[in-house]
Design a protein around this motif. Structure first.
Motif, short mmCIF file in Angstrom:
data_model
loop_
_atom_site.label_atom_id
_atom_site.label_comp_id
_atom_site.label_asym_id
_atom_site.label_seq_id
_atom_site.Cartn_x
_atom_site.Cartn_y
_atom_site.Cartn_z
N LEU A 1 -61.49 -2.42 13.98
CA LEU A 1 -63.29 -2.24 13.82
C LEU A 1 -63.82 -4.06 12.72
O LEU A 1 -64.17 -3.64 11.90
CB LEU A 1 -64.12 -1.36 13.21
CG LEU A 1 -64.04 -0.46 14.66
CD1 LEU A 1 -64.02 0.99 14.73
CD2 LEU A 1 -65.33 -1.20 15.68
N ARG A 2 -62.69 -4.33 12.50
CA ARG A 2 -62.07 -4.70 10.73
C ARG A 2 -62.92 -4.28 9.60
O ARG A 2 -63.68 -5.30 9.41
CB ARG A 2 -62.76 -6.19 11.01
CG ARG A 2 -62.21 -7.36 12.60
CD ARG A 2 -62.55 -8.79 13.03
NE ARG A 2 -61.83 -9.12 13.94
CZ ARG A 2 -62.70 -9.96 14.34
NH1 ARG A 2 -63.93 -10.99 14.18
NH2 ARG A 2 -62.04 -10.89 15.05
N ILE A 3 -62.96 -3.47 9.32
CA ILE A 3 -63.17 -2.63 7.70
C ILE A 3 -61.83 -2.91 7.48
O ILE A 3 -60.92 -2.44 8.08
CB ILE A 3 -63.77 -0.91 8.86
CG1 ILE A 3 -62.43 -0.28 9.42
CG2 ILE A 3 -64.49 -1.51 9.50
CD1 ILE A 3 -62.82 1.59 9.74
N PRO A 4 -62.56 -2.19 6.00
CA PRO A 4 -61.82 -1.94 5.34
C PRO A 4 -59.79 -1.40 5.29
O PRO A 4 -60.62 0.34 5.62
CB PRO A 4 -61.83 -1.97 4.38
CG PRO A 4 -62.72 -2.68 4.19
CD PRO A 4 -63.45 -2.52 5.42
N ALA B 1 -67.39 5.39 7.53
CA ALA B 1 -67.77 3.90 7.54
C ALA B 1 -68.71 4.07 7.12
O ALA B 1 -69.61 2.84 6.91
CB ALA B 1 -67.07 3.41 8.90
N LYS B 2 -69.57 4.94 7.84
CA LYS B 2 -71.51 4.91 7.60
C LYS B 2 -71.89 5.39 5.59
O LYS B 2 -72.52 4.84 5.61
CB LYS B 2 -71.87 6.54 8.59
CG LYS B 2 -73.37 6.48 8.77
CD LYS B 2 -73.80 7.74 8.82
CE LYS B 2 -73.69 7.66 10.16
NZ LYS B 2 -74.17 9.25 10.62
N PRO C 1 -70.33 -0.19 7.30
CA PRO C 1 -71.17 0.57 8.40
C PRO C 1 -70.67 0.03 9.66
O PRO C 1 -70.41 -1.23 10.28
CB PRO C 1 -72.64 1.18 8.27
CG PRO C 1 -72.49 -0.28 7.60
CD PRO C 1 -71.90 -0.10 6.41
N CYS C 2 -69.56 0.76 11.11
CA CYS C 2 -69.75 -0.02 11.98
C CYS C 2 -71.02 0.91 13.04
O CYS C 2 -70.95 2.02 13.29
CB CYS C 2 -68.82 0.95 12.33
SG CYS C 2 -67.33 0.30 11.39
N ASP D 1 -69.12 -0.04 18.94
CA ASP D 1 -68.19 -1.03 18.44
C ASP D 1 -67.23 -0.01 18.24
O ASP D 1 -66.09 0.03 18.94
CB ASP D 1 -68.50 -1.52 17.50
CG ASP D 1 -69.65 -2.53 17.15
OD1 ASP D 1 -69.88 -2.97 18.59
OD2 ASP D 1 -70.15 -3.63 16.49
N VAL D 2 -67.65 1.23 17.80
CA VAL D 2 -66.91 2.10 17.51
C VAL D 2 -66.60 2.91 19.13
O VAL D 2 -65.17 3.28 19.81
CB VAL D 2 -67.26 3.93 16.65
CG1 VAL D 2 -66.18 5.11 16.71
CG2 VAL D 2 -67.80 3.29 15.48
N CYS D 3 -67.22 3.22 20.14
CA CYS D 3 -67.02 3.56 21.35
C CYS D 3 -66.85 2.39 21.70
O CYS D 3 -65.13 3.00 22.84
CB CYS D 3 -68.69 3.85 21.89
SG CYS D 3 -69.36 5.56 21.35
N ASN D 4 -66.48 1.34 22.20
CA ASN D 4 -65.81 -0.24 22.63
C ASN D 4 -64.51 0.16 21.95
O ASN D 4 -63.33 -0.14 22.93
CB ASN D 4 -66.23 -1.18 22.69
CG ASN D 4 -67.92 -1.51 23.49
OD1 ASN D 4 -67.96 -0.64 23.99
ND2 ASN D 4 -69.18 -1.68 22.89
N VAL D 5 -64.52 0.11 20.68
CA VAL D 5 -62.60 -0.42 19.91
C VAL D 5 -62.01 1.38 20.59
O VAL D 5 -60.62 0.98 21.60
CB VAL D 5 -62.66 0.24 18.82
CG1 VAL D 5 -61.30 0.17 18.10
CG2 VAL D 5 -62.80 -1.73 18.65
#
Length: 322
Positions: free
Chosen positions: A46-49, A86-87, A92-93, A97-101
């Motif tokens: 998801l490319r989050i920190p 994340a929210k 936030p995602c 995106d979360v479901c696809n990952v």
């Protein structure tokens, strides 16, 4: 100093987690380990920190001190915790995106948890996108489960989502010990790696020790790995860490790799993909255990001997018919 400390697990919570009404300890540990790995992998895709993924791991661990892991599918709880944290962050995602990952990470095309020697493991060019395609109805169902679990997590934690990570403190301590200079940058990298590894430990190191202790232990372990010269005095006491606590954390951080390798050899499921609730229920049936509903939620009960015998006869008959 409140923003630099965490609410730690109470003895009652830890006892409840390991009580006789809970899951067998080895299954409980493997559930925790694989779910945390899944959470970190999802954060990467998801490319989050890393800080967001790490906080999600801590929130997930806190939630499982209150609610049984068997209450929901493990991957759903992971997705809900990551989506929630994340929210609340600056990254936030979107739910899609979360479901696809997660659909990809749980599919046969994902290399996560799959042994290179496993015939079912596919190469990059052989992966089938249809194995992780989410239809509109599947996406809606998955999103509904995540949103429902997000609310449960918030309610269970009394909306207290504060998580202080040890990583910033580790950088400060490394600078104080002069371990950030050019010849010693390897120590910093190893220290951060130990802190990330501690998130996966079934010993719940992030729930039983404050960030300053985790940071000192990671630096100590990293320095020992590279043979760096440490101060001859009890330098950890400067950072408010006792020797006994330091020793316990260092052993816990350095032993996880060997523990994970042993679990992979003991559970064939670890080479085939993410551990699921169905797999855990199957393992419990082999031990004469079953999932029941108690006053406090999901509990593990011992099956009646007659019921065990009848179930095994039914399974044997099904095998013969097949």
């Amino acid at each position: 100093m409140a923003h630099m400390t965490n609410p730690l697990a109470t003895p009652d919570q830890l006892y409840q987690r390991t009580s006789f009404s809970a899951l067998p300890s080895d299954l409980q540990d493997i559930i925790f380990f694989t779910t945390q790995v899944l959470t970190q992998a999802a954060g990467v895709l998801l490319r989050i920190p890393q800080s967001v993924a790490a906080q999600a791991g801590v929130i997930l661990a806190r939630y499982w001190l209150i609610a049984s892991p068997l209450s929901h599918e493990f991957s759903d709880t992971s997705a809900a915790a990551l989506f929630l944290v994340a929210k609340l962050s600056a990254h936030p995602c979107p739910p899609r995106d979360v479901c696809n990952v997660y659909a990809y990470l749980l599919s046969p095309s994902s290399p996560l948890f799959r042994s290179p020697s496993n015939p079912s493991t596919t190469s990059d060019k052989d992966r089938d996108p249809s194995s992780y395609y989410l239809s509109e109805s599947a996406y809606t169902t998955f999103r509904t489960r995540i949103l429902s679990l997000e609310a449960r997590i918030l309610y269970s934690l009394s909306f207290d989502t504060h998580v202080a990570l040890p990583h910033p403190l580790a950088v400060t301590y490394l600078q104080a010990l002069d371990f950030l200079s050019a010849p010693k940058t390897e120590i910093a990298g190893r220290a951060v790696a130990y802190l990330n590894t501690a998130l996966l430990s079934p010993q719940l190191l992030y729930l039983t020790h404050q960030p300053n202790a985790l940071a000192v232990a990671a630096i100590y372990a990293a320095a020992r790995d590279v043979g760096a010269k440490m101060p001859e005095c009890a330098w950890w006491e400067v950072f408010d860490v006792e020797r006994e606590e330091l020793g316990f954390l260092v052993v816990g951080m350095r032993s996880l790799e060997g523990w994970a390798r042993k679990q992979r050899d003991g559970f064939e499921e670890l080479g085939k993909g993410m551990v699921t609730r169905a797999f855990v229920e199957g393992e419990m049936r082999k031990r004469g255990l079953r999932i029941g509903n108690g006053s406090g939620g999901v509990v593990v009960e011992v099956e009646d001997e007659e019921a065990v015998m009848m179930r095994r006869l039914d399974e044997k008959a099904a095998e013969l018919e097949g």
